[in-house]
Design an enzyme around this catalytic site. Sequence first.
Site, mmCIF file in Angstrom:
data_model
loop_
_atom_site.group_PDB
_atom_site.id
_atom_site.type_symbol
_atom_site.label_atom_id
_atom_site.label_comp_id
_atom_site.label_asym_id
_atom_site.label_seq_id
_atom_site.Cartn_x
_atom_site.Cartn_y
_atom_site.Cartn_z
ATOM 1 N N LYS A 1 -20.218 28.506 25.394
ATOM 2 C CA LYS A 1 -20.585 28.943 23.869
ATOM 3 C C LYS A 1 -21.683 30.023 23.831
ATOM 4 O O LYS A 1 -22.216 30.665 23.054
ATOM 5 C CB LYS A 1 -21.090 27.822 23.164
ATOM 6 N N LYS B 1 -2.107 14.146 -4.895
ATOM 7 C CA LYS B 1 -2.490 13.090 -4.010
ATOM 8 C C LYS B 1 -1.484 12.747 -3.414
ATOM 9 O O LYS B 1 -0.345 12.636 -4.049
ATOM 10 C CB LYS B 1 -2.945 11.951 -4.875
ATOM 11 N N LYS C 1 -21.182 23.448 27.957
ATOM 12 C CA LYS C 1 -21.173 24.097 26.661
ATOM 13 C C LYS C 1 -22.199 25.109 26.633
ATOM 14 O O LYS C 1 -21.731 25.936 25.954
ATOM 15 C CB LYS C 1 -21.322 22.789 25.732
ATOM 16 N N PHE D 1 -26.046 21.359 20.000
ATOM 17 C CA PHE D 1 -26.012 19.921 20.463
ATOM 18 C C PHE D 1 -24.722 19.685 20.974
ATOM 19 O O PHE D 1 -23.794 20.304 20.927
ATOM 20 C CB PHE D 1 -26.109 19.027 19.202
ATOM 21 N N PRO E 1 -12.946 27.085 13.247
ATOM 22 C CA PRO E 1 -13.840 28.287 14.028
ATOM 23 C C PRO E 1 -14.909 27.460 14.643
ATOM 24 O O PRO E 1 -15.359 26.657 14.157
ATOM 25 C CB PRO E 1 -14.271 29.402 12.914
ATOM 26 N N ASP E 2 -15.566 27.990 15.693
ATOM 27 C CA ASP E 2 -16.772 27.235 16.322
ATOM 28 C C ASP E 2 -18.013 27.979 15.926
ATOM 29 O O ASP E 2 -18.105 29.346 16.044
ATOM 30 C CB ASP E 2 -16.599 27.465 17.797
ATOM 31 N N ILE E 3 -18.858 27.265 14.888
ATOM 32 C CA ILE E 3 -19.892 28.105 14.093
ATOM 33 C C ILE E 3 -20.889 28.621 15.237
ATOM 34 O O ILE E 3 -21.382 29.591 15.216
ATOM 35 C CB ILE E 3 -20.475 27.169 12.939
ATOM 36 N N ASP F 1 -13.570 19.716 14.946
ATOM 37 C CA ASP F 1 -12.848 20.907 15.581
ATOM 38 C C ASP F 1 -11.376 21.405 14.940
ATOM 39 O O ASP F 1 -11.319 22.466 15.088
ATOM 40 C CB ASP F 1 -12.736 20.162 17.008
ATOM 41 N N ASN G 1 -16.357 12.253 10.240
ATOM 42 C CA ASN G 1 -16.914 11.606 11.106
ATOM 43 C C ASN G 1 -17.949 10.989 10.937
ATOM 44 O O ASN G 1 -18.397 10.671 9.873
ATOM 45 C CB ASN G 1 -17.091 12.769 12.410
HETATM 46 O O1 PMT Z 1 -26.096 12.887 12.105
HETATM 47 P P1 PMT Z 1 -26.550 11.696 13.023
HETATM 48 O O2 PMT Z 1 -25.842 10.160 12.482
HETATM 49 O O3 PMT Z 1 -28.171 11.643 13.042
HETATM 50 O O4 PMT Z 1 -25.999 11.705 14.360
HETATM 51 C C1 PMT Z 1 -26.425 12.791 15.208
HETATM 52 C C2 PMT Z 1 -25.482 13.630 16.001
HETATM 53 C C3 PMT Z 1 -24.772 12.703 17.048
HETATM 54 C C4 PMT Z 1 -24.257 13.911 15.174
HETATM 55 C C5 PMT Z 1 -26.052 14.815 16.755
HETATM 56 O O5 PMT Z 1 -27.265 14.510 17.611
HETATM 57 C C6 PMT Z 1 -25.251 15.761 17.560
HETATM 58 O O6 PMT Z 1 -24.895 15.076 18.677
HETATM 59 N N1 PMT Z 1 -24.760 16.693 16.880
HETATM 60 C C7 PMT Z 1 -23.455 17.537 17.455
HETATM 61 C C8 PMT Z 1 -22.209 16.648 17.248
HETATM 62 C C9 PMT Z 1 -20.943 17.527 17.661
HETATM 63 O O7 PMT Z 1 -20.163 17.921 17.019
HETATM 64 O O8 PMT Z 1 -20.805 17.848 19.015
HETATM 65 P P2 PMT Z 1 -19.918 18.759 19.934
HETATM 66 O O9 PMT Z 1 -20.230 18.438 21.101
HETATM 67 O O10 PMT Z 1 -18.639 18.311 19.349
HETATM 68 O O11 PMT Z 1 -20.325 20.054 19.283
HETATM 69 C C10 PMT Z 1 -21.202 20.975 20.261
HETATM 70 C C11 PMT Z 1 -21.753 21.881 19.323
HETATM 71 O O12 PMT Z 1 -21.118 22.819 18.794
HETATM 72 C C12 PMT Z 1 -22.614 21.371 18.386
HETATM 73 O O13 PMT Z 1 -23.876 22.128 18.210
HETATM 74 C C13 PMT Z 1 -21.829 21.562 17.059
HETATM 75 O O14 PMT Z 1 -22.559 21.619 15.829
HETATM 76 C C14 PMT Z 1 -21.186 22.927 17.444
HETATM 77 N N2 PMT Z 1 -19.742 23.085 16.773
HETATM 78 C C15 PMT Z 1 -18.816 22.268 17.024
HETATM 79 C C16 PMT Z 1 -17.547 22.504 16.629
HETATM 80 C C17 PMT Z 1 -17.231 23.939 15.695
HETATM 81 N N3 PMT Z 1 -16.218 23.976 15.098
HETATM 82 N N4 PMT Z 1 -18.277 24.524 15.372
HETATM 83 C C18 PMT Z 1 -19.693 23.930 15.887
HETATM 84 O O15 PMT Z 1 -20.525 24.896 15.558
#
Ligand code: PMT
Length: 406
Positions: free
Chosen positions: A341, A289, A337, A323, A305-307, A279, A210
């Site tokens: 979470k 390859k 969220k 975030f 898994p969701d960390i 995700d 991403n």
């Molecule tokens: O890195 P930059 O280019 O500066 O951009 C910053 C950013 C946009 C990446 C950052 O500000 C941001 O929003 N990070 C979270 C991105 C994200 O994955 O958001 P989410 O809404 O999909 O996930 C929610 C939260 O769950 C996040 O804290 C994520 O780290 C966490 N997560 C999600 C999926 C997963 N399998 N495990 C997780 O821990």
Amino acid sequence: MSGLSGKRVLLGITGGIAAYKSAQLVRLLRGEGAEVRVVMTSAAGRFIAPMTLQALSGNPVRSELFDPGHEQAMGHIELARWADLVLVAPASADFMARCAAGMADDLLSTLCLASEAPLALAPAMNRAMWEHAATRTNAATLAARGVSLWGPEAGDLACGESGAGRMLEPGQLLARCRDRFSGGVLDGLRVLLTAGPTREALDPVRFIGNRSSGKMGFALAGACAGAGARVVLVSGPVALETPAAVERVGVESALEMQREVLARAGECDIFIGCAAVADYRPEEMAREKIKKSGERMRISLIRNPDILAGVAALEHPPFTVGFAAETRDPLGYAEAKRRDKGVDMVAANLVGADRGGFERDENALTLVWEGGVRELAMQDKRGLAAELVMVIAQRYALARGGAPGG
Ligand code: PMT
């Protein structure tokens, strides 16, 4: 009594319309008991009269490097040693460039080079100048060297445009000076962060990834370290330098990130999940390859898994900040969220919009915790990170029933 009482602030003023605000800053600093000496560049004198600053600071204003009245005693070195903090406000694009290059061709640039005191710059300039690649590189060089960049913030600019480039208000700069001397708000705390993207391998050469550049997470890691925390940053692959005093653990995939996080989460006080974790991952990684074959190809994905949720679900979880990257309704999704979470706070940002989010240098956040919401305005990610750290420190202290860092 303010933490600024008795502190010696060397205030540098460079040429810019925001120079008029520096007069108010001198008043505020002196009002809290700081001793202030002002050094102006020759361009600054076109925007504000030295006499005004002399009267407000109670000290002669200096601008000449080779001033016969002072230089017999190496006056510029004496001044460099005198300061507890060197603050340049406003700092023009030209001054940032000269400072980044280590030039010493006038009194103020020489003092910045000669002083061992912490150096903070409050940039102020036109939006396009702030966004120019040259200024971005200079800002990154200065930040990597440990120079604090306070602002700029976004808003209406003197040139008639609007965008990032406004100097912080004197009251905001005063607050940053206070913080600088009050000891870090995260003193003694252990912070674990994730940043950047994850890469989910399809075969030995291809992956699903991403757009995360890591800028937001790295700015946060730097701000936490600057606030006195011991910081471990678990990062996906990004092209950024590790912030000073931060321990970095490099990972590629979500599973690797989860392993490194869970190995450390039990020993941290605060966990911040800023990484854009995939995700889903390919159900199978091909050993060789993958070769072209038919017109269509299907890839089967399975859930990662969701960390973040995993850390929040630990028996003794740290204070947990997630975030949320959303294309609309950041407040609504952030609140959902937070509850789903089970985390203490969510910082939501809009992604895919004209400004902020992935890859950009600036961002804005909507913070949500149980019973509270706070908006942090669009600004450089480093300034935003500093503000977010202040809120996290306050919420952490309330959640743990003690003083920040206590
Ligand atoms: O890195 P930059 O280019 O500066 O951009 C910053 C950013 C946009 C990446 C950052 O500000 C941001 O929003 N990070 C979270 C991105 C994200 O994955 O958001 P989410 O809404 O999909 O996930 C929610 C939260 O769950 C996040 O804290 C994520 O780290 C966490 N997560 C999600 C999926 C997963 N399998 N495990 C997780 O821990």
